[in-house]
Structures are given as C-alpha cells and as structure tokens.
Design an enzyme around this catalytic site. Structure first.
Site, mmCIF file in Angstrom:
data_model
loop_
_atom_site.group_PDB
_atom_site.id
_atom_site.type_symbol
_atom_site.label_atom_id
_atom_site.label_comp_id
_atom_site.label_asym_id
_atom_site.label_seq_id
_atom_site.Cartn_x
_atom_site.Cartn_y
_atom_site.Cartn_z
ATOM 1 N N ASP A 43 0.862 -1.190 0.000
ATOM 2 C CA ASP A 43 0.000 0.000 0.000
ATOM 3 C C ASP A 43 0.893 1.233 0.000
ATOM 4 O OD1 ASP A 43 -2.013 2.042 0.869
ATOM 5 O OD2 ASP A 43 -3.234 0.274 1.292
ATOM 6 N N GLY A 56 -5.250 4.762 1.908
ATOM 7 C CA GLY A 56 -5.153 3.841 3.039
ATOM 8 C C GLY A 56 -4.508 4.553 4.217
ATOM 9 N N LYS A 99 -11.770 0.547 -13.900
ATOM 10 C CA LYS A 99 -12.207 -0.783 -13.458
ATOM 11 C C LYS A 99 -12.670 -1.632 -14.634
ATOM 12 C CE LYS A 99 -11.622 -0.540 -8.933
ATOM 13 N NZ LYS A 99 -10.673 -1.433 -8.228
ATOM 14 N N TYR A 108 -12.755 6.299 -12.566
ATOM 15 C CA TYR A 108 -12.897 5.079 -11.763
ATOM 16 C C TYR A 108 -13.598 3.991 -12.576
ATOM 17 C CZ TYR A 108 -14.017 2.279 -7.586
ATOM 18 O OH TYR A 108 -14.128 1.270 -6.646
#
Ligand code: UDP
Length: 312
Positions: free
Chosen positions: A32, A37, A150, A146
């Site tokens: 990460d 995160g 994807k 996004y």
C-alpha cells in the site's frame, strides 16, 4: 495456509481483508502507498509474524520475493471525492496496477483476484444489475476515471486468463460500509453518521430518491474470500440486495444514532447513478454466499467506530 499478496491492504476494505486472511492462518504481504489507506488501519498487525507491510505504489511496479499462492488487487481510491482530487492516480492503479498484479500472479503461478465495482454498470438502465449487464457509463465524465479504470481492469484480467490461462477472479463490489471508513471520505454512509453524531444537518444530494444497496464490510469480505476459494472465473457481484433511497438511509442513520437532524438538500453530483442493486444469483449459486447484516445493525457498529475515532 496460503501466502497472499494484497494490494490496498491498509485501506478500508483491504485492512479487513488482512484481518480475515490472518485469522484463518494465511500469511499476508500487504502492499500500500497510503494515498487513501491509513497506517492506523493495520497498526494492530505490526507484531503478527505472518504479516508484512511494503510501502509501495503498485502502479509503479510490484516485486515480491518467495512463493505466492494468491495476489489480491484491492488498491484503488474509490470515493467520488477522490475522482476529482486524484483522477490520474485512479486510472493508473486500475490499468498499470492491475497489469502489475497480473504479471506477478503469472510469474508465481498464483491465483489473481481483482476488485472491480458496481460502477462498471454506470447509471444502470437494467435493474437489479446481473453480471451479464454491460452497463451505461459516460466515458468522459468525472466518474469515468474510476468506472473506466475498473472496466479496463476487468478486460485485462480476462485477457490474461484467455492468453496465459491465468486463474483469475473478478469481484464487483457494491457500496460497502463499516468501521475504518475514513470519516471525511465523502461517502453517504460516513457523511450521514458523522453528521448525526455531531448533531449537524444531513446533506442529501439531489432529492434523495436515488437508491443504493449497502453491504456491511464483514459480509463483503466473507463473500470475496468465498470467491477467492472457489474456482469461478468471471465477474461476481458481492453486495447486499436490500435497496434504500438516500432519504430512507437518513432515517436509518438517525434511528441508529438516536439523533434528530434537519435534512439539507444540495446539488446532485454529475452522472450520479439513480439506482443500484446487485443481482446475487451467481454469488448464491456458485459461492453459497449471501449477506447477513441488516443495515441498521451495521450502521450501529459503524457509528460506534466513528464515535471512538472522533471522540464524539
Ligand atoms: N450522497 C448524499 N449525501 C452525501 C453524500 C452522498 O446524498 O453527503 C448521495 C450521492 O449523491 C449518491 C449516494 O449518496 O447518490 C451514494 O453516494 P456515495 O458517494 O456513498 O457512493 P456512490 O455514489 O459511489 O455509490
């Protein structure tokens, strides 16, 4: 016991995935770069000798020593506020990032599990959405960074399966909520809960008649692990089939937090989907999985987490 490389392991979903994999005895290599995160999400795992953290942007490359059984690609900013702030990073992690995890899986002879999203259905005209629905996506709008990343991730994953016979899984995650969401993530569940706990107005975008189907994080992770452990190739919807309008969600959040708030109406974001609900036929049939946590119960648990984190 399996050795799993997990990208996005310090994120909301990823950190729960770390917990569940470690709890069943797996070894986890968590990769990460902490862009969305948080180190605090995995701080409790620091002393676990089956857990390793690598601070690395998977879009720039992914090298891991030793044998690997599964590579799970959960890394990606996923909130509409991120779409505006870091659009290029989102496109990079869906494209270069997915390419890098597929290459690692190929090199190691590992299964590659890629997280996709209900956003591949865009603003769906078919309802509820089965995996066979191709979607209704604006390819150049603010959400496209996004959605199309994807969609590309799914395409390259299936290409690796066809060309290299790589063993792959694709999960289409529907709106998931729970402890460790960022309180300032901008998602509707985190916004409403934090607003209710602070005694502020709840912000409804549009007229609040748009729908989503909210899945508690433990259900989501159990569904994904069932998929990983299966041999099912091809996308699988994982989510909760109970559909709520945003006005109904506001009521549930107020009940769950014992708050009574005013509703304030704000403009609907560009291309905001009007409806969303997973068709879970494949998940039920292939994985024998279905979600168990009702919305109010999940909101109570999530609110307790935010209250503790924010000292409310
Ligand atoms: N939304 C809202 N108030 C907020 C944040 C979001 O009414 O404070 C709406 C948003 O316009 C969308 C729905 O809630 O229709 C779900 O938004 P979220 O960002 O949580 O998820 P996504 O749109 O990615 O499904």
């Amino acid at each position: 016991m399996a050795r799993v490389v997990l990208t996005g392991g310090a994120g909301f979903l990823g950190s729960h995935m770390c917990d569940h994999l470690l709890a069943r005895g797996d070894e986890v290599v968590c990769v990460d770069n902490l862009v969305t995160g948080r180190a605090s999400n995995i701080a409790h795992l620091e002393d676990n000798d089956r857990f390793e953290f690598i601070n690395q942007n998977v879009s720039d490359g992914l090298a891991v020593d030793g044998p690997v059984d599964s590579v799970m690609h959960l890394a990606s900013p996923a909130s509409p506020i991120d779409f505006a702030k870091i659009p290029i990073e989102i496109l990079r992690v869906g494209s270069y990032g997915t390419h890098n995890v597929l290459e690692l899986a190929l090199e190691k002879g590992a299964v590659c599990h890629v997280n996709s999203t209900s956003e591949v259905y865009g603003d769906p005209v078919e309802h509820p959405q089965p995996e066979s629905y191709w979607g209704n996506v604006n390819p150049i709008g603010p959400r496209s960074v996004y959605d199309e990343a994807k969609r590309f991730a799914e395409a390259i994953t299936m290409a690796y399966h066809r060309v290299h016979d790589l063993d792959v899984r694709i999960v289409r995650t529907f709106n998931t909520y729970g402890p460790r969401m960022r309180p300032d993530d901008g998602r509707v569940v985190s916004n409403f809960i934090v607003q209710a706990l602070r005694g502020e107005n709840l912000t409804i975008y549009g007229d609040g008649s748009q729908t989503r189907s909210f899945c508690y994080v433990d259900d989501q992770i159990e569904g994904q692990i069932a998929l990983l452990d299966s041999s099912y190739v091809g996308p699988v919807n994982i989510g909760n089939p109970h559909e709520f309008t945003m006005l109904e969600l506001a009521e549930v959040v107020m009940e769950a937090t014992n708050a009574s708030c005013e509703l304030v109406f704000q403009p609907l974001p560009h291309d905001d989907p009007t409806q969303r609900r997973p068709d879970l036929t494949i998940a039920n049939r292939e994985l024998g999985w279905e979600p168990a946590v009702q919305l109010k119960e999940g909101v109570v648990k999530t609110a307790a987490h935010f209250a503790a984190e924010l000292g409310l």
